[in-house]
Design an enzyme around this catalytic site. Structure first.
Site, PDB file in Angstrom:
ATOM      1  N   ASP A  27      -7.446  -3.521   1.928  1.00  0.00           N
ATOM      2  CA  ASP A  27      -8.896  -3.702   1.855  1.00  0.00           C
ATOM      3  C   ASP A  27      -9.440  -2.598   0.956  1.00  0.00           C
ATOM      4  O   ASP A  27      -9.423  -1.420   1.327  1.00  0.00           O
ATOM      5  CB  ASP A  27      -9.455  -3.589   3.282  1.00  0.00           C
ATOM      6  CG  ASP A  27     -10.965  -3.770   3.345  1.00  0.00           C
ATOM      7  OD1 ASP A  27     -11.619  -3.696   2.285  1.00  0.00           O
ATOM      8  OD2 ASP A  27     -11.475  -3.976   4.472  1.00  0.00           O
ATOM      9  N   HIS A  28      -9.925  -2.993  -0.192  1.00  0.00           N
ATOM     10  CA  HIS A  28     -10.310  -1.997  -1.194  1.00  0.00           C
ATOM     11  C   HIS A  28     -11.568  -1.216  -0.803  1.00  0.00           C
ATOM     12  O   HIS A  28     -11.893  -0.203  -1.414  1.00  0.00           O
ATOM     13  CB  HIS A  28     -10.525  -2.696  -2.549  1.00  0.00           C
ATOM     14  CG  HIS A  28     -10.256  -1.821  -3.727  1.00  0.00           C
ATOM     15  ND1 HIS A  28      -9.937  -0.486  -3.623  1.00  0.00           N
ATOM     16  CD2 HIS A  28     -10.263  -2.084  -5.058  1.00  0.00           C
ATOM     17  CE1 HIS A  28      -9.772   0.037  -4.828  1.00  0.00           C
ATOM     18  NE2 HIS A  28      -9.960  -0.915  -5.721  1.00  0.00           N
TER      19      HIS A  28
END
Ligand code: CAO
Length: 542
Positions: free
Chosen positions: A514-515
């Site tokens: 999850d950036h």
């Protein structure tokens, strides 16, 4: 015939939120006359006779209690003057309507729920009266032994072939035991769970009511999907003058809407009196996907709906329940999390040699050791090194919930679909224990024996397609986790050792994250560290 408010269980007062017919209307048995609502749920009060509605004795907004007169209905073929003014309590639960009856009757009809052998503060929760639904399936178990619960906290969700209903706690306390699992078939009176109530009156213990079940598709005036995992619809505006803005949906439908991010005020209900059903929510999502919902209403880019039979014969293959749920979960994660996938390779020649050397010992122990146990072990080390990968983004979006435990979810391919059982405290387990648990959990998964507890609490996931093939893939993060490792098939490749190309066993790794939580540099460091651990197992001892 006088139609009166039926037994409401332990609910004292309810509000009239809708009059469904008008004086002069001809009604059949079971036609709904009014809808009432408590702070937990709403229910329909049907006519017990066929005839003509003579008058209503209540108005929208009135507060009424059990036994209060609602309406007078002149029975077909019975003259008004024949003394037919007997009180009639609607028998919704026994009526042959296609939905279970109101919970309050269920509560009333349910067997005493106190376990005579348990201490006086323990209460058995039973499946309440579910009308003519017969057997229903447990589709969700929301609690586990040891959980602290509040009044109205969701315990389980049941589903018949017509609808679903939620069973909520009527008392605050602690869950002592849960007797059902997802997939179990239950019926009225089935023991669901035992609760130790924190505080209860004498009467509640002696004659504890069954939990409040929200009948399927019960109407409610809740006009906003709740951010909380609320069990029962919340009573908000019941303003009848603005009927268009009223949302008519039961708790299960509201939950589905919350899960899919659907604003119920934008959904057209096709149920009785425009009540919103699960199918309506799904159709709404489909419409959004196909661009049928007007622009600007939050729709996703359109996927055209095509009549494939124009091009050749087609058939429909139903998805299993696991596949449907998996699709929801994957979709939710995909649309909510900005995904990045980073790839690397680990030279596991030495690991494989070591693993082969363990074969005899493993056979003696009756344990099958695959590369996966080493991969999980290495992941635990890497997660310790950078705990951000073992976190979840807090709901406020401003902080991370760092977990001090490491539970590794393991994707297992089963004939019913993909499931992800969890190896608890994996960092505390050695290769033998991890290997054993991989086999045990995958066997349980394939034999449909996984319990809820087996699938909860994951902090990071591993998806190994190594035995199947491929050189790499982009796994979808199992939200609210923030990262997942994909493992593809080991290959022997020529690697340069500084002077020669030598054959080495190379394992492809794909790390998705999850950036919002993990930046590319973190991702690069994590996967490089992981590859280094797998390439030289001695590093696991550091
Ligand atoms: N490369 C080459 N061979 C591999 C390998 C790899 N990366 N990983 C495992 N193997 C070998 C094993 O060593 C075993 O061979 P031997 O019997 O000769 O030792 C063989 O493949 C079969 O392994 P397995 O699948 O029985 O066991 P596993 O521990 O590797 O995996 C499990 C267990 C449950 C993860 C796996 O069976 C499975 O279901 N994988 C699919 C997961 C999936 O569907 N992921 C996609 C989800 S979407 O992201």
């Amino acid at each position: 015939m006088n139609i009166v408010i039926p037994n409401l269980g332990d609910i004292e007062e309810v509000e009239i939120i809708e009059l469904c017919v008008e004086p002069g209307d001809v009604v059949e048995v079971n036609d709904t006359l009014v809808v009432i609502e408590s702070d937990k749920a709403s229910m329909e009060i049907p006519s017990t006779v066929a005839g003509t509605v003579m008058s209503f004795e209540v108005a929208v907004g009135d507060t009424v209690a059990e036994g209060d007169l609602i309406a007078k209905v002149e029975e077909e073929g019975v003259a008004a003057s024949d003394g037919g003014d007997t009180d009639a309590v609607p028998k919704t639960a026994q009526a042959s309507v296609p939905e279970p009856g109101p919970v309050q009757e269920a509560t009333h009809d349910a067997p005493p729920s106190t376990d005579s052998t348990s201490s006086s503060s323990e209460i058995d929760v039973l499946v309440p009266d579910i009308g003519d639904a017969g057997e229903v399936v447990v589709i969700e178990v929301a609690v586990k032994p040891g959980d602290e619960i509040d009044v109205d906290d969701l315990l389980v969700v049941l589903e018949s072939d017509k609808a679903s209903m939620e069973i909520a706690a009527e008392h605050a306390g602690t869950v002592v035991s849960v007797m059902v699992e997802e997939g179990h078939e239950v019926q009225q009176g089935t023991h669901i769970a035992t609760l130790k109530v924190a505080q209860t009156s004498q009467s509640a213990v002696v004659e504890s009511p069954a939990p409040v079940a929200s009948p399927p598709e019960m109407a409610s005036s809740d006009s906003q999907p709740s951010a909380q995992p609320a069990v029962a619809p919340q009573v908000e505006s019941t303003d009848q003058s603005d009927a268009a803005r009223r949302v008519y949906a039961g708790p299960a439908v509201r939950r589905l809407a919350r899960e899919l991010g659907v604003d119920l005020t934008k959904v057209t209900g096709t149920g009785n009196r425009q009540r919103i059903t699960k199918d309506d929510v799904k159709s709404h999502v489909k419409a959004r996907l196909t661009g049928e919902v007007e622009a600007g209403s939050g729709g996703w880019p359109a996927v055209p709906q095509i009549d494939f039979s124009k091009f050749g014969p087609t058939s429909l293959l139903p998805l299993t329940r696991i596949q449907q749920r998996g699709a929801d979960n994957l979709h939710r994660s995909w649309v909510n999390l900005p995904h990045v996938t980073q790839h690397d390779e680990a030279d596991i020649t030495d690991l494989e040699e070591f693993r082969q050397s363990l074969k005899k010992e493993a056979e003696r122990k009756g344990i099958k050791v695959t590369p996966l146990a080493f991969i999980i072990k290495a992941c635990c080390h890497a997660l310790k090194e950078d705990p951000k990968f073992n976190s979840s983004l807090h709901a406020d979006g401003k902080q991370l919930v760092i977990k001090d435990y490491i539970n590794i979810g393991m994707a297992v391919d089963t004939p019913e679909g993909l499931v992800v059982p969890v190896i608890k405290n994996a960092n505390e387990k050695n290769i033998w224990q991890l290997s054993q648990e991989v086999v045990e959990l995958s066997d349980k998964a394939r034999n449909k024996k996984l319990g809820i507890d087996d699938m909860q609490g994951g902090t990071f996931s591993v998806s190994s397609l190594g035995a199947i093939g491929g050189t790499g893939f982009t796994p979808i993060v199992n939200a609210p986790e923030v990262a997942i490792l994909g493992v593809a098939k080991l290959q022997t490749k020529p690697l340069w050792d500084g002077s020669n190309f030598v054959p080495r066993k190379v394992l492809p790794l794909s790390l998705s994250y999850d950036h919002r939580v993990i930046n590319g540099a973190d991702g690069g460091r994590f996967i490089t560290y992981l590859a280094a651990l797998l390439s030289d197992l001695r590093r696991l001892a550091l």
